[in-house]
Structures are given as structure tokens and as C-alpha cells.
Design a protein around this motif. Structure first.
Motif, PDB file in Angstrom:
ATOM      1  N   TYR A   9       3.284 -10.069  -0.504  1.00 24.91           N
ATOM      2  CA  TYR A   9       3.945  -8.890  -1.077  1.00 24.91           C
ATOM      3  C   TYR A   9       3.520  -7.653  -0.301  1.00 24.91           C
ATOM      4  N   ILE A  10       4.397  -6.667  -0.336  1.00 29.11           N
ATOM      5  CA  ILE A  10       4.067  -5.414   0.345  1.00 29.11           C
ATOM      6  C   ILE A  10       4.603  -4.238  -0.483  1.00 29.11           C
ATOM      7  N   VAL A  11       3.911  -3.127  -0.465  1.00 25.87           N
ATOM      8  CA  VAL A  11       4.457  -1.894  -1.048  1.00 25.87           C
ATOM      9  C   VAL A  11       5.130  -1.148   0.108  1.00 25.87           C
ATOM     10  N   PRO A  12       6.472  -1.048   0.088  1.00 20.67           N
ATOM     11  CA  PRO A  12       7.148  -0.374   1.216  1.00 20.67           C
ATOM     12  C   PRO A  12       6.746   1.106   1.276  1.00 20.67           C
ATOM     13  N   PRO A  13       6.941   1.720   2.442  1.00 17.04           N
ATOM     14  CA  PRO A  13       6.561   3.124   2.602  1.00 17.04           C
ATOM     15  C   PRO A  13       7.219   4.006   1.537  1.00 17.04           C
ATOM     16  N   GLY A  14       6.435   4.877   0.942  1.00 16.67           N
ATOM     17  CA  GLY A  14       6.984   5.815  -0.047  1.00 16.67           C
ATOM     18  C   GLY A  14       7.075   5.232  -1.447  1.00 16.67           C
ATOM     19  N   GLU A  15       6.902   3.906  -1.593  1.00 18.46           N
ATOM     20  CA  GLU A  15       7.022   3.256  -2.901  1.00 18.46           C
ATOM     21  C   GLU A  15       5.651   3.047  -3.517  1.00 18.46           C
ATOM     22  N   THR A  16       5.634   2.614  -4.783  1.00 15.54           N
ATOM     23  CA  THR A  16       4.356   2.308  -5.430  1.00 15.54           C
ATOM     24  C   THR A  16       4.335   0.889  -6.011  1.00 15.54           C
TER      25      THR A  16
ATOM     26  N   PHE B 118      -8.186   6.275   2.737  1.00 15.85           N
ATOM     27  CA  PHE B 118      -7.042   6.921   3.389  1.00 15.85           C
ATOM     28  C   PHE B 118      -5.825   6.000   3.405  1.00 15.85           C
ATOM     29  N   ASP B 119      -5.979   4.779   2.871  1.00 13.82           N
ATOM     30  CA  ASP B 119      -4.826   3.871   2.833  1.00 13.82           C
ATOM     31  C   ASP B 119      -4.148   3.903   1.463  1.00 13.82           C
ATOM     32  N   ARG B 120      -4.514   4.848   0.608  1.00 12.70           N
ATOM     33  CA  ARG B 120      -3.898   5.010  -0.712  1.00 12.70           C
ATOM     34  C   ARG B 120      -3.617   6.485  -0.954  1.00 12.70           C
ATOM     35  N   ASP B 121      -2.460   6.784  -1.563  1.00 10.76           N
ATOM     36  CA  ASP B 121      -2.181   8.158  -1.994  1.00 10.76           C
ATOM     37  C   ASP B 121      -1.731   8.115  -3.429  1.00 10.76           C
ATOM     38  N   LYS B 122      -2.371   8.911  -4.268  1.00 11.08           N
ATOM     39  CA  LYS B 122      -1.999   8.905  -5.675  1.00 11.08           C
ATOM     40  C   LYS B 122      -0.757   9.759  -5.885  1.00 11.08           C
ATOM     41  N   THR B 123       0.217   9.219  -6.625  1.00 15.82           N
ATOM     42  CA  THR B 123       1.400   9.993  -6.998  1.00 15.82           C
ATOM     43  C   THR B 123       1.546   9.861  -8.510  1.00 15.82           C
TER      44      THR B 123
ATOM     45  N   HIS C  17      -0.646   2.389   2.190  1.00 20.98           N
ATOM     46  CA  HIS C  17      -0.268   2.484   3.595  1.00 20.98           C
ATOM     47  C   HIS C  17      -0.725   1.231   4.330  1.00 20.98           C
ATOM     48  N   ARG C  18       0.141   0.733   5.199  1.00 21.83           N
ATOM     49  CA  ARG C  18      -0.272  -0.451   5.969  1.00 21.83           C
ATOM     50  C   ARG C  18      -1.442  -0.078   6.873  1.00 21.83           C
ATOM     51  N   MET C  19      -2.337  -1.039   7.026  1.00 16.81           N
ATOM     52  CA  MET C  19      -3.528  -0.777   7.850  1.00 16.81           C
ATOM     53  C   MET C  19      -3.817  -2.060   8.644  1.00 16.81           C
ATOM     54  N   VAL C  20      -4.015  -1.910   9.923  1.00 13.41           N
ATOM     55  CA  VAL C  20      -4.263  -3.070  10.788  1.00 13.41           C
ATOM     56  C   VAL C  20      -5.492  -2.756  11.630  1.00 13.41           C
ATOM     57  N   SER C  21      -6.439  -3.680  11.664  1.00 15.41           N
ATOM     58  CA  SER C  21      -7.682  -3.410  12.395  1.00 15.41           C
ATOM     59  C   SER C  21      -7.464  -3.505  13.904  1.00 15.41           C
TER      60      SER C  21
ATOM     61  N   ALA D 286      -9.045   1.254  13.227  1.00 19.00           N
ATOM     62  CA  ALA D 286      -7.799   0.725  12.666  1.00 19.00           C
ATOM     63  C   ALA D 286      -6.636   1.651  12.966  1.00 19.00           C
ATOM     64  N   ILE D 287      -5.413   1.090  12.812  1.00 24.10           N
ATOM     65  CA  ILE D 287      -4.228   1.937  12.815  1.00 24.10           C
ATOM     66  C   ILE D 287      -3.645   1.911  11.404  1.00 24.10           C
ATOM     67  N   LEU D 288      -2.918   2.963  11.086  1.00 23.58           N
ATOM     68  CA  LEU D 288      -2.460   3.183   9.725  1.00 23.58           C
ATOM     69  C   LEU D 288      -0.990   3.591   9.790  1.00 23.58           C
ATOM     70  N   ALA D 289      -0.181   3.088   8.837  1.00 22.25           N
ATOM     71  CA  ALA D 289       1.230   3.510   8.787  1.00 22.25           C
ATOM     72  C   ALA D 289       1.499   4.132   7.428  1.00 22.25           C
ATOM     73  N   LYS D 290       1.569   5.455   7.377  1.00 24.50           N
ATOM     74  CA  LYS D 290       1.871   6.145   6.113  1.00 24.50           C
ATOM     75  C   LYS D 290       3.366   6.134   5.850  1.00 24.50           C
ATOM     76  N   ASP D 291       4.138   5.993   6.927  1.00 25.79           N
ATOM     77  CA  ASP D 291       5.583   5.815   6.765  1.00 25.79           C
ATOM     78  C   ASP D 291       5.968   4.624   7.628  1.00 25.79           C
ATOM     79  N   ARG D 292       7.008   4.698   8.380  1.00 18.36           N
ATOM     80  CA  ARG D 292       7.388   3.526   9.181  1.00 18.36           C
ATOM     81  C   ARG D 292       6.520   3.384  10.429  1.00 18.36           C
ATOM     82  N   SER D 293       5.961   4.517  10.884  1.00 16.13           N
ATOM     83  CA  SER D 293       5.314   4.474  12.199  1.00 16.13           C
ATOM     84  C   SER D 293       3.792   4.432  12.102  1.00 16.13           C
ATOM     85  N   TRP D 294       3.182   3.961  13.177  1.00 19.37           N
ATOM     86  CA  TRP D 294       1.731   3.744  13.224  1.00 19.37           C
ATOM     87  C   TRP D 294       1.002   4.881  13.906  1.00 19.37           C
TER      88      TRP D 294
END
Ligand SMILES: Nc1ncnc2c1ncn2[C@@H]1O[C@H](COP(=O)(O)OP(=O)(O)OP(=O)(O)O)[C@@H](O)[C@H]1O
Ligand SMILES: [Mg+2]
Length: 425
Positions: A10-17, A241-246, A253-257, A318-326
Motif C-alpha cells: 500500500y502507498i499513500v499517494p502524494p498529497g493524500e492521507t 521529515f517524511d510525515r506532514d500533519k494536516t 512522503h516516499r523515502m528511499v535510502s 536518503a532521497i525524499l518525495a514530498k510530491d511526485r519528484s525526488w
């Protein structure tokens, strides 16, 4: 491995919760008994306009069936979402037995793992959790961590403690790393609580806090942190930094080492690819802002060499994707290594054309790989040296590090050999 194991990803898509089902993952055995991993994105997921790749190297979005025979069949992005040394300890204690199958570590972790992924056996994802430990629970969390680290198995034989282990410490064990830790919530979001440990040479929470602040003072992008004291013990809190509270819940946010970016692992042959230079090549390909990220990565590599953070292995980048991009993630897990040789120190990753030797001359040989001229690279290193030299003592003291600890750490910062011109050690 005794049988075929499979799960949904499962994944939480960008912008979703909320989670959506993205893929299926299976580990089975080949005819000669070797485990093989298979991964396929779901058709319905692929049709979503917000579908995103799990990682930019191995599992790009597409309708291919991906296979891997590396790492027991576990793809890097999936390995990144699994517990590491600390989390495994807790899961084993909770299960009451050591050495579970690799797949069990994947399924047993709670859903607060790093990044945007979760795993389960049902085609419909579970509801995301709403309840987290509060910082108020840190006292109990720390006590449980001590019991687990202390190997005092009989102490968790009684039912109350066993329940506590389950309820408290199991929350947060999916975060990687070796140090005892837990995830806690404050009004404004989630934090990783890193506890002190009996083996520490100094007040580790305060020292790490000071180093994170020192890196910030040097102009580097760093995770926010603070110290809290529970029952007389200091705990480092690092903001996730891989979570934002709304108002609707947590964005993930996706995170890849860097370990995954480098297609590497923690084995002797895997370590041959532990390299800032190769990492720079990957960041150049995957980052939405390669010039800025490479300059930042070069700065971090030099900072690590200057403060002897020699545990800078690829799971500490690591790299992080807060939206579609890394993008490169903020820096985390910065710790000086206790006083060691004054002549030669080695980073965990190759940092120049002469290998891992932490010397200015060697670092400068890497400039081009970071899209920097030799002159630009030298200015960056010299500014870092200047700032560390003038600020380290104040940073440690502001973080409440004791006089005695400051003296023990002094030898880690700007060691003599950093300036030797012989780069071949
Ligand atoms: N601020 C953060 N936000 C999100 N994820 C983080 C953050 N800090 C760390 N992580 C993730 O948690 C993992 C463990 O954290 P960290 O490296 O600080 O722990 P550690 O136990 O000191 O690690 P090590 O085993 O390298 O000493 C990291 O590898 C990274 O995946
Ligand atoms: Mg770490």
C-alpha cells in the motif's frame, strides 16, 4: 524460507492521507532453492492519475513484472521500509523467539515505518492509524527500551510488561537504525525519540543534537531536533521529515535510502558500491534539482569528514518525495566517532578518487562529480572548516554537553590528518 510468501503493498499517494493498494510482492523459491522476489504494480493503481513509483531505480512505474534474486528477494525500497537492528530486537522479544523469517519482519512492523509504504494481506488497505504515543509516554518507552537492550528477558515475562512492550515499543520499531528509538507525537507532528544507551561514550542525545545544530549553522539542510529529559535521562527528539500533519491526517512522503539508490547492501561486495561519488551520479539522475542537491551532498560529505562522523553509511542518507519528484532528504544521524587516529580517518563511503580517506585533498578530487569546479569545492570546504572551528564548542555547550564530554569530543573535530597532502594514506 519454507514456503512462498506474498502480500499487498500500500502507498499513500502524494498529497493524500489514506493508503491505496499499489502492488503485489511475493518471495518464492527457484528450483535450486534460491529465494526470488517478484513485484508487480496493480492495474487499478496504474490507472490512477496520482500513481507514483516506489523508487526511481528498481521499481519504476510500469506494467512489467520485476524480479530480484538479491537480498533474499527483497527489493531495496521494500527493505528500506523494514525494521533494522533495533526494530528486529523488539519484534523478536515480542514474538518470544529469535530469527523470524525475513517476511515476518516485513509483516510485523507497525505502519509508522519510514516513507509512504505499508504492507498487508488484504486487497483493501487498513485504515491509517490515528493514535500515537505522546511525548508524555517517553518514560515508559525508555524503560522498555532499556529492558530490551539489557537482554533481561525474564523481566518481560510478566503479562503487564509483555503488554507494555507490545503497546509501547512496538510502535516505532519500523524505523531503521541500531539505536533504541520510538515514534512519538506532539501537537505539531511526529518525532523520532532516540534514547541514550548504556554503551554510550558520552551524553549521546545531547551530542547528536549539537552536531545537527552545528551542521545547520554551517548552512546544511538538517532535520529539526530538540532535547527532552524524562526521569533524569536525556532523549533526543528528531522531527520526522517524511510525515506532514494536516487536518485530515498525516501525509506520507516516499523515502528511499542511498543504499537502495546505489543498488547496494551491507555485505562485503555490496560495500564496494558505498560511494559518495556513485551516489552523486544517482542524485544527478533522479533529483528534481540536481545542482542544489549535489552541492548540498558535497557539503555533507565534507562536514562528515571534518567532524569525524565516520558512521556515514548509505542508510544515513536518503532521497525524499514530498510530491511526485525526488530531492535529497534533510541530513540526520550525525555523530562524531570517539577519538581515534590523528593521521588517517576513513569515512564509511568512498569520498574521492583515493577512496574513503577523510582528507581535504581527497574530497576535492571529487568536485566534478558534484557538478562543482575545483575552486567552488575548495570554497565550500574552507567555509565548513572555518565555521566548525569557530562554532563547535559553542554548539556543544548550547546543547548542554558537559565539560568532560566536550573534552572527549574535541579530538573528533578537525583532526590533524584532514590537512595532510598525501591522499593515499
Ligand atoms: N528525521 C527523520 N525523518 C524521517 N526518517 C528519519 C529521520 N531520521 C532518521 N530517519 C530514518 O530512521 C532511520 C534510523 O534513524 P537514525 O539513523 O537516526 O538511527 P540510528 O539508530 O542512530 O542509526 P544507525 O544504526 O545508523 O546508528 C534512518 O535510517 C532513516 O531511515
Ligand atoms: Mg542511522
Amino acid at each position: 524460507m519454507t514456503s512462498e510468501r506474498e502480500c499487498f503493498v500500500y502507498i499513500v499517494p502524494p498529497g493524500e492521507t489514506e493508503f491505496v493498494t499499489a502492488a503485489r510482492f511475493r518471495v518464492s523459491q527457484t528450483r535450486n532453492g534460491e529465494p526470488i522476489g517478484e513485484f508487480i504494480y496493480g492495474k487499478r493503481y496504474m490507472e490512477r492519475s496520482d500513481a507514483v513509483e516506489l523508487d526511481p531505480v528498481e521499481l519504476k512505474l510500469g506494467d512489467n513484472r520485476y524480479e530480484t534474486a538479491r537480498m533474499g528477494g527483497f527489493f531495496g525500497a521494500i527493505r528500506d521500509a523494514m525494521p533494522d537492528y533495533w526494530g528486529r530486537c523488539v519484534i523478536e522479544r515480542n514474538a518470544g523467539r529469535p530469527a523470524l523469517e525475513e517476511f515476518d519482519y516485513l509483516m510485523n512492523g507497525p505502519d509508522d515505518r519510514a516513507g509512504a509504504l505499508s504492507f498487508g494481506l488484504t486487497a483493501t488497505p487498513p485504515a491509517p492509524r490515528r493514535q500515537f504515543n505522546r511525548t508524555l509516554d517517553l518514560d515508559s518507552l525508555q524503560k522498555m527500551a532499556e529492558i530490551i537492550v539489557g537482554d533481561q528477558v525474564n523481566q518481560i515475562d510478566n503479562a503487564t510488561d509483555a503488554r507494555l512492550v507490545r503497546e509501547l515499543v512496538l510502535e516505532g520499531t519500523s524505523m531503521g537504525g541500531a539505536r533504541p528509538k520510538a515514534v512519538v507525537e506532539e501537537n505539531d507532528g511526529l518525532w523520532i525519540a532516540k534514547f541514550s544507551s548504556r554503551e554510550d561514550r558520552w551524553n549521546q542525545p545531547r551530542v547528536e543534537h549539537a552536531l545537527l545544530n552545528l551542521a545547520k549553522t554551517c548552512g546544511l539542510g538538517v532535520a529539526d531536533s530538540k532535547i527532552t529529559t524524562v526521569a533524569g535521562k536525556d532523549v533526543l527528539l528528531v522531527r520526522r521529515f517524511d510525515r506532514d500533519k494536516t487536518t485530515g491526517g498525516y501525509r506520507r512522503h516516499r523515502m528511499v535510502s542511498a543504499l537502495t539508490l546505489l543498488k547496494s547492501e551491507d555485505t562485503r561486495t555490496g560495500r564496494e558500491r558505498w560511494s559518495y561519488l556513485l551516489l552523486a551520479d544517482e542524485i544527478r539522475r533522479t533529483s528534481a534539482s540536481p545542482t542544489a542537491d549535489l552541492r548540498e551532498l558535497f557539503g555533507r560529505m565534507c562536514f562528515n569528514a571534518i567532524v569525524s562522523n565516520l558512521d556515514d553509511h548509505p542508510r544515513n542518507h536518503a532521497i525524499l518525495a514530498k510530491d511526485r519528484s525526488w530531492r535529497l532528504s534533510p541530513a540526520y544521524d550525525l555523530t562524531p566517532t570517539p577519538a581515534i587516529a590523528q593521521d588517517t580517518r576513513l569515512l564509511a563511503m568512498i569520498c574521492g578518487t583515493h577512496g574513503r580517506v577523510a582528507r581535504k585533498e581527497n574530497l576535492l578530487t571529487a568536485a566534478g562529480r558534484f557538478l562543482l569546479s575545483g575552486e567552488q569545492a575548495e570554497i565550500i570546504v574552507d567555509n565548513l572548516i572555518k565555521t566548525v572551528r569557530s562554532e563547535w564548542d559553542a554548539s556543544l555547550r548550547r546543547a548542554g554537553v558537559s565539560e568532560k564530554d566536550c573534552a572527549s569530543i574535541a579530538g573528533a573535530l578537525i583532526y590533524d590528518g584532514f590537512f595532510y597532502s598525501d591522499v593515499t594514506h
